[in-house]
Design a protein around this motif. Structure first.
Motif, PDB file in Angstrom:
ATOM      1  N   LEU A   1      40.416  -8.212  24.268  1.00 13.79           N
ATOM      2  CA  LEU A   1      39.495  -9.264  23.835  1.00 13.79           C
ATOM      3  C   LEU A   1      39.523 -10.471  24.768  1.00 13.79           C
ATOM      4  N   ARG A   2      40.745 -10.886  25.158  1.00 15.00           N
ATOM      5  CA  ARG A   2      40.885 -12.112  25.952  1.00 15.00           C
ATOM      6  C   ARG A   2      41.984 -11.940  26.995  1.00 15.00           C
ATOM      7  N   VAL A   3      41.798 -12.627  28.117  1.00 21.04           N
ATOM      8  CA  VAL A   3      42.834 -12.731  29.142  1.00 21.04           C
ATOM      9  C   VAL A   3      43.138 -14.208  29.309  1.00 21.04           C
ATOM     10  N   ASP A   4      44.392 -14.584  29.059  1.00 20.39           N
ATOM     11  CA  ASP A   4      44.791 -15.995  29.103  1.00 20.39           C
ATOM     12  C   ASP A   4      43.872 -16.861  28.251  1.00 20.39           C
ATOM     13  N   GLY A   5      43.463 -16.315  27.092  1.00 21.07           N
ATOM     14  CA  GLY A   5      42.661 -17.081  26.152  1.00 21.07           C
ATOM     15  C   GLY A   5      41.179 -17.078  26.424  1.00 21.07           C
ATOM     16  N   ARG A   6      40.765 -16.458  27.543  1.00 21.18           N
ATOM     17  CA  ARG A   6      39.328 -16.443  27.877  1.00 21.18           C
ATOM     18  C   ARG A   6      38.738 -15.078  27.547  1.00 21.18           C
ATOM     19  N   ALA A   7      37.625 -15.082  26.827  1.00 21.76           N
ATOM     20  CA  ALA A   7      37.013 -13.830  26.387  1.00 21.76           C
ATOM     21  C   ALA A   7      36.546 -13.002  27.583  1.00 21.76           C
ATOM     22  N   VAL A   8      36.780 -11.702  27.504  1.00 18.76           N
ATOM     23  CA  VAL A   8      36.269 -10.771  28.506  1.00 18.76           C
ATOM     24  C   VAL A   8      35.524  -9.665  27.766  1.00 18.76           C
ATOM     25  N   ALA A   9      34.321  -9.344  28.251  1.00 18.20           N
ATOM     26  CA  ALA A   9      33.508  -8.339  27.567  1.00 18.20           C
ATOM     27  C   ALA A   9      33.011  -7.256  28.514  1.00 18.20           C
ATOM     28  N   SER A  10      33.366  -7.363  29.798  1.00 21.37           N
ATOM     29  CA  SER A  10      32.901  -6.364  30.759  1.00 21.37           C
ATOM     30  C   SER A  10      33.970  -6.170  31.827  1.00 21.37           C
ATOM     31  N   LEU A  11      33.822  -5.080  32.563  1.00 23.19           N
ATOM     32  CA  LEU A  11      34.745  -4.823  33.665  1.00 23.19           C
ATOM     33  C   LEU A  11      34.641  -5.910  34.722  1.00 23.19           C
ATOM     34  N   ASP A  12      33.424  -6.435  34.933  1.00 22.83           N
ATOM     35  CA  ASP A  12      33.244  -7.516  35.904  1.00 22.83           C
ATOM     36  C   ASP A  12      33.992  -8.777  35.470  1.00 22.83           C
ATOM     37  N   ASP A  13      33.932  -9.083  34.156  1.00 29.55           N
ATOM     38  CA  ASP A  13      34.669 -10.247  33.648  1.00 29.55           C
ATOM     39  C   ASP A  13      36.151 -10.121  33.978  1.00 29.55           C
ATOM     40  N   LEU A  14      36.702  -8.939  33.710  1.00 35.23           N
ATOM     41  CA  LEU A  14      38.128  -8.736  33.932  1.00 35.23           C
ATOM     42  C   LEU A  14      38.463  -8.785  35.415  1.00 35.23           C
ATOM     43  N   ALA A  15      37.632  -8.123  36.232  1.00 30.63           N
ATOM     44  CA  ALA A  15      37.892  -8.107  37.671  1.00 30.63           C
ATOM     45  C   ALA A  15      37.834  -9.518  38.244  1.00 30.63           C
TER      46      ALA A  15
ATOM     47  N   THR B   1      45.177 -10.431  25.085  1.00 30.34           N
ATOM     48  CA  THR B   1      45.018 -10.325  23.637  1.00 30.34           C
ATOM     49  C   THR B   1      44.195  -9.083  23.345  1.00 30.34           C
ATOM     50  N   VAL B   2      44.774  -8.157  22.571  1.00 31.30           N
ATOM     51  CA  VAL B   2      44.086  -6.912  22.271  1.00 31.30           C
ATOM     52  C   VAL B   2      43.884  -6.783  20.768  1.00 31.30           C
ATOM     53  N   GLU B   3      42.912  -5.962  20.415  1.00 35.12           N
ATOM     54  CA  GLU B   3      42.678  -5.635  19.007  1.00 35.12           C
ATOM     55  C   GLU B   3      43.046  -4.184  18.793  1.00 35.12           C
ATOM     56  N   ARG B   4      43.806  -3.936  17.736  1.00 33.39           N
ATOM     57  CA  ARG B   4      44.227  -2.579  17.399  1.00 33.39           C
ATOM     58  C   ARG B   4      43.999  -2.380  15.904  1.00 33.39           C
ATOM     59  N   ARG B   5      43.062  -1.536  15.573  1.00 38.38           N
ATOM     60  CA  ARG B   5      42.749  -1.245  14.158  1.00 38.38           C
ATOM     61  C   ARG B   5      42.535  -2.522  13.355  1.00 38.38           C
ATOM     62  N   GLY B   6      41.809  -3.474  13.939  1.00 39.12           N
ATOM     63  CA  GLY B   6      41.445  -4.686  13.224  1.00 39.12           C
ATOM     64  C   GLY B   6      42.448  -5.812  13.332  1.00 39.12           C
ATOM     65  N   TRP B   7      43.583  -5.585  14.006  1.00 40.03           N
ATOM     66  CA  TRP B   7      44.601  -6.626  14.151  1.00 40.03           C
ATOM     67  C   TRP B   7      44.688  -7.065  15.600  1.00 40.03           C
ATOM     68  N   GLU B   8      44.879  -8.359  15.801  1.00 44.19           N
ATOM     69  CA  GLU B   8      45.022  -8.889  17.153  1.00 44.19           C
ATOM     70  C   GLU B   8      46.499  -9.053  17.504  1.00 44.19           C
ATOM     71  N   LYS B   9      46.816  -8.785  18.762  1.00 39.09           N
ATOM     72  CA  LYS B   9      48.189  -8.925  19.238  1.00 39.09           C
ATOM     73  C   LYS B   9      48.111  -9.373  20.697  1.00 39.09           C
ATOM     74  N   THR B  10      48.945 -10.313  21.085  1.00 36.22           N
ATOM     75  CA  THR B  10      48.940 -10.828  22.451  1.00 36.22           C
ATOM     76  C   THR B  10      50.174 -10.332  23.186  1.00 36.22           C
ATOM     77  N   PHE B  11      49.936  -9.784  24.365  1.00 36.29           N
ATOM     78  CA  PHE B  11      51.010  -9.257  25.207  1.00 36.29           C
ATOM     79  C   PHE B  11      51.128 -10.104  26.473  1.00 36.29           C
ATOM     80  N   SER B  12      52.346 -10.371  26.879  1.00 37.85           N
ATOM     81  CA  SER B  12      52.591 -11.051  28.144  1.00 37.85           C
ATOM     82  C   SER B  12      52.827  -9.990  29.210  1.00 37.85           C
ATOM     83  N   ILE B  13      51.953  -9.958  30.228  1.00 40.64           N
ATOM     84  CA  ILE B  13      51.975  -8.914  31.254  1.00 40.64           C
ATOM     85  C   ILE B  13      52.300  -9.530  32.611  1.00 40.64           C
ATOM     86  N   THR B  14      53.262  -8.978  33.310  1.00 39.33           N
ATOM     87  CA  THR B  14      53.536  -9.378  34.688  1.00 39.33           C
ATOM     88  C   THR B  14      52.872  -8.346  35.593  1.00 39.33           C
ATOM     89  N   LEU B  15      51.875  -8.775  36.367  1.00 44.22           N
ATOM     90  CA  LEU B  15      51.129  -7.852  37.222  1.00 44.22           C
ATOM     91  C   LEU B  15      52.067  -7.189  38.229  1.00 44.22           C
TER      92      LEU B  15
END
Length: 198
Positions: free
Chosen positions: A151-165, A180-194
């Motif tokens: 749903l979001r990367v660093d709090g900013r909404a992403v809705a397309s592959l271009d947004d994410l790229a 921030t991802v949605e899983r079966r209606g629940w949101e969860k935020t993961f900290s990812i080190t690229l």
């Protein structure tokens, strides 16, 4: 008193950040804890995987949804008094909510390789859905899995592959992002080190 129950009406701004991973599938009562983000208010309060939050600010929690609703009405700086069950005993901890981390950690100097998530995505109904996860990548290590929607990367909404790229461009291996991802209606935020692409 904004530290107990619902805050006064008219308060604006982002909700406070506790930094606790919640398991929406475990049976109630209370909110089972899946873990705490390192350095978060939850971690500083001593919360850990296996705990069950049974009350917050004096209110009994029927399930995880009740805790999520309460957190949505609190702001950074608010104190949250939690009654926690651990291995059959109850204890009370107090966490001071923080602002949600919004900026990735600076990359190490000299790091020039573009960061890699290790995930294949497709757009379904206007959302970025994970269709495949590379087990070598940071997304797999964080626990994100196929079927999750980003749903979001660093709090900013992403809705397309271009947004994410666009968002990830210029972020090298070693930079940290919050997904921030949605899983079966629940949101969860993961900290990812690229990572570096293998």
């Amino acid at each position: 008193d904004p530290h107990h129950g619902q805050p006064p009406r008219g308060r604006t701004g982002p909700p406070g950040f506790l930094g606790v991973y919640l398991d929406p599938d475990a049976p109630g009562p209370g909110a089972p804890v899946d873990g705490a983000q390192p350095g978060s208010p939850a971690a500083r309060a001593g919360l850990r995987e296996g705990d069950r939050i049974v009350a917050a600010n004096g209110r009994s929690l029927t399930d995880t949804r009740a805790l999520v609703k309460l957190l949505g009405g609190l702001r950074p700086g608010d104190r949250l008094r939690l009654e926690v069950e651990r291995e059959g005993t109850r204890r009370t901890v107090v966490a001071t909510l923080a602002a949600r981390p919004a900026e990735p950690a600076p990359a190490p100097r000299g790091a020039e390789r573009p960061g890699w998530l290790g995930v294949a995505l497709e757009v379904r109904a206007g959302r970025l859905v994970v269709i495949e996860v590379d087990e070598r990548g940071p997304v797999a290590r964080a626990g994100i899995r196929p079927g999750d929607a980003i749903l979001r990367v660093d709090g900013r909404a992403v809705a397309s592959l271009d947004d994410l790229a666009e968002f990830l461009s210029g972020r090298p291996a070693g930079a940290q992002v919050q997904l921030t991802v949605e899983r079966r209606g629940w949101e969860k935020t993961f900290s990812i080190t690229l990572a570096e692409r293998p």
